[in-house]
Design a protein around this motif. Structure first.
Motif, mmCIF file in Angstrom:
data_model
loop_
_atom_site.group_PDB
_atom_site.id
_atom_site.type_symbol
_atom_site.label_atom_id
_atom_site.label_comp_id
_atom_site.label_asym_id
_atom_site.label_seq_id
_atom_site.Cartn_x
_atom_site.Cartn_y
_atom_site.Cartn_z
ATOM 1 N N THR A 274 0.672 -0.958 0.246
ATOM 2 C CA THR A 274 0.272 -0.255 -0.305
ATOM 3 C C THR A 274 1.442 1.108 0.329
ATOM 4 N N SER A 275 1.729 1.240 0.498
ATOM 5 C CA SER A 275 2.782 2.472 0.869
ATOM 6 C C SER A 275 3.306 2.319 -0.443
ATOM 7 N N ARG A 276 3.965 2.066 -0.722
ATOM 8 C CA ARG A 276 4.814 1.832 -2.392
ATOM 9 C C ARG A 276 3.267 2.055 -3.937
ATOM 10 N N ALA A 277 2.156 1.845 -3.660
ATOM 11 C CA ALA A 277 1.337 2.218 -4.505
ATOM 12 C C ALA A 277 1.410 3.425 -4.597
ATOM 13 N N VAL A 278 0.728 3.777 -3.360
ATOM 14 C CA VAL A 278 0.538 5.523 -3.253
ATOM 15 C C VAL A 278 1.998 6.358 -3.168
#
Ligand SMILES: Cc1cc2nc3c(=O)[nH]c(=O)nc-3n(C[C@H](O)[C@H](O)[C@H](O)COP(=O)(O)OP(=O)(O)OC[C@H]3O[C@@H](n4cnc5c(N)ncnc54)[C@H](O)[C@@H]3O)c2cc1C
Length: 284
Positions: A274-278
């Motif tokens: 999630t951190s990487r995607a956002v």
């Protein structure tokens, strides 16, 4: 293995297909691109008495605009979703996600609607469709109804489609000008997701104004990461605040434990991805 014998029809209109499905009864099956159904038939995990092939129904293919919505026909192939100019402009998350589905051969045959109707928890398209608050338009002998994505995926490989109903099209609210990313973790290239995260974000003056995040393979159905969304909105679009918000990613999930990964590892992946995607979406 060779599939069990079945009857076959290839109607040319949705009305004909719905009638054929209703007349054939519950043993009949619809076939779209065949990329998920044919392996099931060849392994004899299903033995439908009749296949209704949607491949000749032109009205089920293509992408069009309808005001603030994009309307995507169920038989639009993955390849066409990847290369459609309207999708690139108004729903880039769908194109980015579809880029990660399987290989070029599968993407030329497999369809957008087939992937959603199949409802594989590891399939990639249900999560972005949920994140974007899309609606499914389904048609049966009793007429047409609309099902929000949040109510469409009901269990493992199970949707709100009733016997005799077809998924006809998907109506997707436009996210023009938003940033998007699909972060997929799989063991080998061109495989299904162990966990993946679909993110679409609107940044205004360096602050996250709107956020949509959904998770693949963190339960029987795609999961909307509402705690993450709430934690992102109003915060600066920086790596540090995105990492803080992503810490909520596993909340409300029920990931499986299997040979690919156990539940704890999946919860860890959900936070990291999630951190990487956002971050990738906003360029942080
Ligand atoms: C080697 C390989 C790798 C793959 N990798 C991935 C991957 O990485 N990620 C991923 O998401 N998917 C992957 N897939 C699956 C692929 O995306 C399929 O295209 C998709 O799951 C099903 O689409 P289809 O059009 O082929 O549907 P079909 O196989 O024809 O149908 C699937 C199911 O949906 C039903 N159905 C289809 N269309 C409709 C409709 N309009 N209305 C009602 N019911 C309908 C059918 O009756 C059937 O039960 C892979 C497939 C293969 C063969």
């Amino acid at each position: 293995m060779i599939p069990a014998a079945f009857d076959y029809v290839a109607p040319t209109t949705v009305d004909e297909a719905v009638r054929a499905l209703s007349e054939a009864g519950e043993d009949a099956k619809v076939i779209a691109g065949g990329q998920s159904l044919l392996p099931v038939l060849r392994m004899r995990l299903a033995a439908p008495s009749k296949l209704i092939d949607l491949g000749k129904i032109a009205e089920l293919r293509g992408v069009r605009e309808d005001g603030d919505l994009l309307v995507i026909g169920a038989m639009t192939t993955h390849y066409d979703v990847q290369h459609d100019a309207l999708i690139a402009e108004h729903a880039p998350l769908l194109a980015l996600t579809t880029n990660t589905v399987a290989d070029p051969q599968v993407r030329h045959r497999g369809t957008f609607g087939g992937s959603l109707a199949h409802a594989d928890p590891a399939g990639d398209l249900p999560a972005p469709v949920l994140a974007l608050d899309a609606e499914m338009v389904v048609r049966g002998m009793d007429g047409t109804r609309t099902v929000p994505a949040a109510e469409f995926f009901t269990d493992f490989f199970t949707t709100a489609l009733r016997p005799g109903e077809l998924l006809v099209e998907v109506r997707v609210p436009k996210t023009t000008g938003w940033s998007a990313h699909y972060e997929k973790f799989n063991r080998v290239a061109q495989a299904w997701s162990i966990v993946a995260v679909a993110a679409a974000v609107r940044v205004d003056g360096g602050t996250i104004a709107q956020a949509r995040v959904a998770l693949t393979n963190m339960g029987a159905t795609p999961v909307r990461a509402t705690s993450v969304e709430q934690a992102l909105v109003g915060r600066p679009a920086t790596a540090a605040s995105i990492r803080d918000a992503a810490a909520h990613a596993a909340e409300g999930t029920a990931p499986p434990s299997n040979a690919d990964a156990d539940a704890d590892y999946r919860r860890h992946l959900a936070r990291v991805l999630t951190s990487r995607a956002v971050s990738a979406a906003v360029g942080a």
